[in-house]
Design a protein around this motif. Structure first.
Motif, PDB file in Angstrom:
ATOM      1  N   ARG A   1      73.285  28.368 -15.975  1.00  0.00           N
ATOM      2  CA  ARG A   1      72.001  28.789 -16.517  1.00  0.00           C
ATOM      3  C   ARG A   1      70.935  28.851 -15.426  1.00  0.00           C
ATOM      4  N   ILE A   2      70.963  27.858 -14.520  1.00  0.00           N
ATOM      5  CA  ILE A   2      69.985  27.846 -13.427  1.00  0.00           C
ATOM      6  C   ILE A   2      70.210  29.046 -12.513  1.00  0.00           C
ATOM      7  N   GLU A   3      71.502  29.353 -12.203  1.00  0.00           N
ATOM      8  CA  GLU A   3      71.802  30.512 -11.373  1.00  0.00           C
ATOM      9  C   GLU A   3      71.362  31.794 -12.073  1.00  0.00           C
ATOM     10  N   ALA A   4      71.610  31.870 -13.373  1.00  0.00           N
ATOM     11  CA  ALA A   4      71.206  33.055 -14.128  1.00  0.00           C
ATOM     12  C   ALA A   4      69.691  33.203 -14.137  1.00  0.00           C
ATOM     13  N   GLU A   5      68.985  32.081 -14.301  1.00  0.00           N
ATOM     14  CA  GLU A   5      67.527  32.146 -14.278  1.00  0.00           C
ATOM     15  C   GLU A   5      67.011  32.552 -12.908  1.00  0.00           C
ATOM     16  N   ARG A   6      67.684  32.054 -11.851  1.00  0.00           N
ATOM     17  CA  ARG A   6      67.273  32.436 -10.495  1.00  0.00           C
ATOM     18  C   ARG A   6      67.513  33.931 -10.274  1.00  0.00           C
ATOM     19  N   ALA A   7      68.699  34.413 -10.724  1.00  0.00           N
ATOM     20  CA  ALA A   7      68.991  35.841 -10.574  1.00  0.00           C
ATOM     21  C   ALA A   7      68.006  36.682 -11.384  1.00  0.00           C
ATOM     22  N   ARG A   8      67.674  36.211 -12.567  1.00  0.00           N
ATOM     23  CA  ARG A   8      66.712  36.952 -13.390  1.00  0.00           C
ATOM     24  C   ARG A   8      65.348  36.983 -12.709  1.00  0.00           C
ATOM     25  N   ALA A   9      64.950  35.859 -12.092  1.00  0.00           N
ATOM     26  CA  ALA A   9      63.661  35.829 -11.390  1.00  0.00           C
ATOM     27  C   ALA A   9      63.660  36.809 -10.224  1.00  0.00           C
ATOM     28  N   ASP A  10      64.814  36.886  -9.494  1.00  0.00           N
ATOM     29  CA  ASP A  10      64.908  37.845  -8.388  1.00  0.00           C
ATOM     30  C   ASP A  10      64.792  39.269  -8.899  1.00  0.00           C
ATOM     31  N   LEU A  11      65.484  39.557 -10.010  1.00  0.00           N
ATOM     32  CA  LEU A  11      65.411  40.897 -10.584  1.00  0.00           C
ATOM     33  C   LEU A  11      63.999  41.223 -11.042  1.00  0.00           C
ATOM     34  N   GLU A  12      63.328  40.217 -11.614  1.00  0.00           N
ATOM     35  CA  GLU A  12      61.953  40.455 -12.050  1.00  0.00           C
ATOM     36  C   GLU A  12      61.043  40.748 -10.859  1.00  0.00           C
ATOM     37  N   ARG A  13      61.250  40.027  -9.729  1.00  0.00           N
ATOM     38  CA  ARG A  13      60.465  40.308  -8.536  1.00  0.00           C
ATOM     39  C   ARG A  13      60.732  41.720  -8.011  1.00  0.00           C
ATOM     40  N   GLN A  14      62.023  42.104  -7.993  1.00  0.00           N
ATOM     41  CA  GLN A  14      62.366  43.440  -7.544  1.00  0.00           C
ATOM     42  C   GLN A  14      61.752  44.509  -8.447  1.00  0.00           C
ATOM     43  N   LEU A  15      61.794  44.232  -9.760  1.00  0.00           N
ATOM     44  CA  LEU A  15      61.216  45.180 -10.706  1.00  0.00           C
ATOM     45  C   LEU A  15      59.717  45.325 -10.485  1.00  0.00           C
ATOM     46  N   ARG A  16      59.057  44.174 -10.296  1.00  0.00           N
ATOM     47  CA  ARG A  16      57.611  44.242 -10.065  1.00  0.00           C
ATOM     48  C   ARG A  16      57.303  45.016  -8.783  1.00  0.00           C
ATOM     49  N   GLN A  17      58.114  44.805  -7.710  1.00  0.00           N
ATOM     50  CA  GLN A  17      57.903  45.541  -6.460  1.00  0.00           C
ATOM     51  C   GLN A  17      58.116  47.036  -6.661  1.00  0.00           C
ATOM     52  N   ALA A  18      59.169  47.377  -7.414  1.00  0.00           N
ATOM     53  CA  ALA A  18      59.432  48.793  -7.686  1.00  0.00           C
ATOM     54  C   ALA A  18      58.289  49.411  -8.484  1.00  0.00           C
ATOM     55  N   GLN A  19      57.771  48.619  -9.465  1.00  0.00           N
ATOM     56  CA  GLN A  19      56.651  49.130 -10.256  1.00  0.00           C
ATOM     57  C   GLN A  19      55.421  49.350  -9.376  1.00  0.00           C
ATOM     58  N   LYS A  20      55.202  48.422  -8.429  1.00  0.00           N
ATOM     59  CA  LYS A  20      54.069  48.580  -7.513  1.00  0.00           C
ATOM     60  C   LYS A  20      54.230  49.849  -6.676  1.00  0.00           C
ATOM     61  N   MET A  21      55.451  50.033  -6.125  1.00  0.00           N
ATOM     62  CA  MET A  21      55.690  51.201  -5.295  1.00  0.00           C
ATOM     63  C   MET A  21      55.556  52.486  -6.098  1.00  0.00           C
ATOM     64  N   GLU A  22      56.027  52.447  -7.347  1.00  0.00           N
ATOM     65  CA  GLU A  22      55.890  53.626  -8.201  1.00  0.00           C
ATOM     66  C   GLU A  22      54.423  53.941  -8.460  1.00  0.00           C
ATOM     67  N   ALA A  23      53.623  52.879  -8.690  1.00  0.00           N
ATOM     68  CA  ALA A  23      52.192  53.092  -8.920  1.00  0.00           C
ATOM     69  C   ALA A  23      51.530  53.682  -7.686  1.00  0.00           C
TER      70      ALA A  23
END
Length: 382
Positions: free
Chosen positions: A306-328
Motif C-alpha cells: 500500500r505504501i509503494e502504491a501510494e508513493r507511485a500514485r504520488a509520483d503519477l500525480e506530480r507528473q500529471l500536475r507537471q504535464a498540466q502545467k506544460m499544457e497550460a
C-alpha cells in the motif's frame, strides 16, 4: 398519592404495603382508606393493621412449597424411582416431558425396555454398579416416544423405600449439550482453518502480552516458527526497538478499553522481522473470552504494497500536475504567438506597401531602412 386520590374519588381503597418503622425495621401493613366528612371537612380516614407475622408465615409456606415443587415436580432433570429389577416405581414430570411417555406408560415397566438393544447390557451394568458401589453414572442412548434420538446422562444412588432397596435415578438430557459440543468442534475446526489460511498475520496474546498462538501468515511475515515463539513476549519479539515502550503503554490502554467493552483499535506500527529488517504494518487488537479468560487477538496487515502504491500514485500525480502545467504554458504561448503574428502581419504588410509606394523613388537610404524593418519582421514572425 394515587391511592389517596382513589379513596377520594371512589370512597374506598384497600392495599398491602411495606412500612419502615422509626427504628429502621420493615413491617407489613394492611391499609384501608375511606372517604369521610368530619366537622364539615372532607377527610380520608386510614385504618392500618400490622400483618407482618401473617406475611412471613405465607412467605415461608410459599418458599417451602416452591422448594419441594422445584425438587420433585419442576426439576429440569428427570427423577425416577426404580426397583432393583429396574422397574419404574415413580417418575416426575420432567421425566415424562423428556421421554414423551406418560407416567402411566412408564410406571410398572422395566427401564431396560426403553433402551436400544445395543445399550441394554450397559443399562444392566449401570444398575448393578449403583446397587453394589453406592453410586453409578453413565451415558445412554434412547429414543423419545416420537422417535427422536436422545442422549441421556443417568446418575443413580441406592435408597430404601417401603422397607426395600430401590434406586433413585437422576436423568439429565444432554442431547443439546452433545450437539453443541460437536458443533463447537466443527466451529473450532473452521476457525482454525480460517486463521491458518488468512493472508494477514493473526497473533493471540494473554493479558501480559505473551504469545498464545501464531498463524502461518505470521510465520511467513516475521520469519519465526510458531513453536519457537509460543510463550515469548509479543512486544520484544515483533515491535521495532524504538517503539517498544510506547507500544507497551498502548497495550495497557487496549486492556482498559476491553474492560469497558469498546471495539478494536487500529494503528500503524513499525515491526521487526527475524532478520532485523523493519516493516510498516497496520495492527488492530480486539478481545475474546474463552475458558482461559480474556485474550487479545492482534490482526497485522503488511502495508508495504500500500505504501509503494501510494508513493507511485504520488509520483503519477506530480507528473500529471507537471504535464498540466506544460499544457497550460503551451496554450498560453500558442495564444500569444497567434496574436503577435497577427500584429506582425499587419506591420510587414504596411512595410511592403511602403516599399512599393511611388514616393520612395530615389530614396535609396529610406528603402534600405524599410528592407531591414521587413527582414526583422519576418524573423520575428518565424
Amino acid at each position: 398519592d394515587q391511592l389517596i386520590d382513589k379513596a377520594k374519588r371512589d370512597g374506598f381503597a384497600q392495599f398491602e404495603w411495606r412500612r419502615r418503622s422509626r427504628d429502621g425495621s420493615l413491617h407489613w401493613d394492611d391499609v384501608r382508606l375511606k372517604r369521610a366528612e368530619i366537622g364539615g371537612t372532607r377527610r380520608v380516614l386510614a385504618f392500618t393493621r400490622e400483618i407482618t407475622g401473617r406475611k412471613e408465615a405465607e412467605e415461608a409456606l410459599r418458599a417451602s412449597e416452591a422448594m419441594y415443587r422445584a425438587i420433585f415436580d419442576a426439576s429440569v432433570d428427570g427423577l425416577a424411582l426404580l426397583t432393583p429389577e429396574s422397574v419404574f416405581v415413580d417418575v416426575n414430570a420432567a421425566m415424562t416431558t423428556m421421554t414423551g411417555f406418560s407416567r402411566g406408560e412408564l410406571v410398572g415397566r422395566s427401564a431396560i425396555d426403553f433402551l436400544p438393544a445395543e445399550h441394554r447390557q450397559l443399562g444392566v451394568e449401570f444398575i448393578h454398579s449403583a446397587l453394589t458401589t453406592g453410586y453409578a453414572r453413565t451415558e445412554q442412548k434412547t429414543r423419545r416416544k416420537d422417535g427422536v434420538e436422545l442422549r441421556l446422562e443417568p446418575r443413580a444412588v441406592p435408597i430404601v423405600y417401603a422397607g426395600r432397596p430401590h434406586l433413585l435415578v437422576v436423568v439429565r438430557d444432554i442431547t443439546e449439550a452433545r450437539e453443541r459440543q460437536r458443533a463447537l468442534v466443527r466451529s473450532e475446526g473452521r476457525l482454525r482453518a480460517t486463521v491458518d489460511s488468512s493472508l494477514d498475520c493473526i497473533v493471540v496474546l494473554d493479558d501480559a502480552g505473551i504469545i498464545l498462538d501464531f498463524n502461518p501468515a505470521s510465520e511467513r511475515c516475521f520469519g519465526y516458527e510458531r513453536d519457537a515463539v509460543l510463550g515469548a513476549g509479543f512486544v520484544d519479539l515483533v515491535v521495532a526497538p524504538s517503539l517498544r515502550e510506547q507500544f507497551r503503554s498502548a497495550f495497557a490502554g487496549f486492556q482498559t478499553e476491553a474492560a469497558n467493552a469498546r471495539g478494536a483499535r487500529r494503528l500503524e506500527l513499525t515491526c521487526c522481522r527475524a532478520d532485523g529488517s523493519e516493516v510498516t504494518m497496520e495492527i488492530a487488537i480486539g478481545t475474546a473470552s474463552g475458558a482461559a479468560g480474556t485474550v487479545f487477538v492482534a490482526w497485522l496487515h503488511d502495508l508495504t504494497e500500500r505504501i509503494e502504491a501510494e508513493r507511485a500514485r504520488a509520483d503519477l500525480e506530480r507528473q500529471l500536475r507537471q504535464a498540466q502545467k506544460m499544457e497550460a504554458i503551451g496554450h498560453l504561448t500558442g495564444g500569444i504567438a497567434h496574436d503577435f503574428n497577427n500584429i506582425l502581419t499587419s506591420v510587414i504588410g504596411y512595410i511592403g506597401l511602403a516599399l512599393d509606394h511611388p514616393a520612395l523613388t530615389g530614396q535609396a537610404e529610406l528603402r534600405r531602412y524599410l528592407e531591414r524593418a521587413r527582414r526583422s519582421g519576418d524573423r520575428a514572425r518565424e
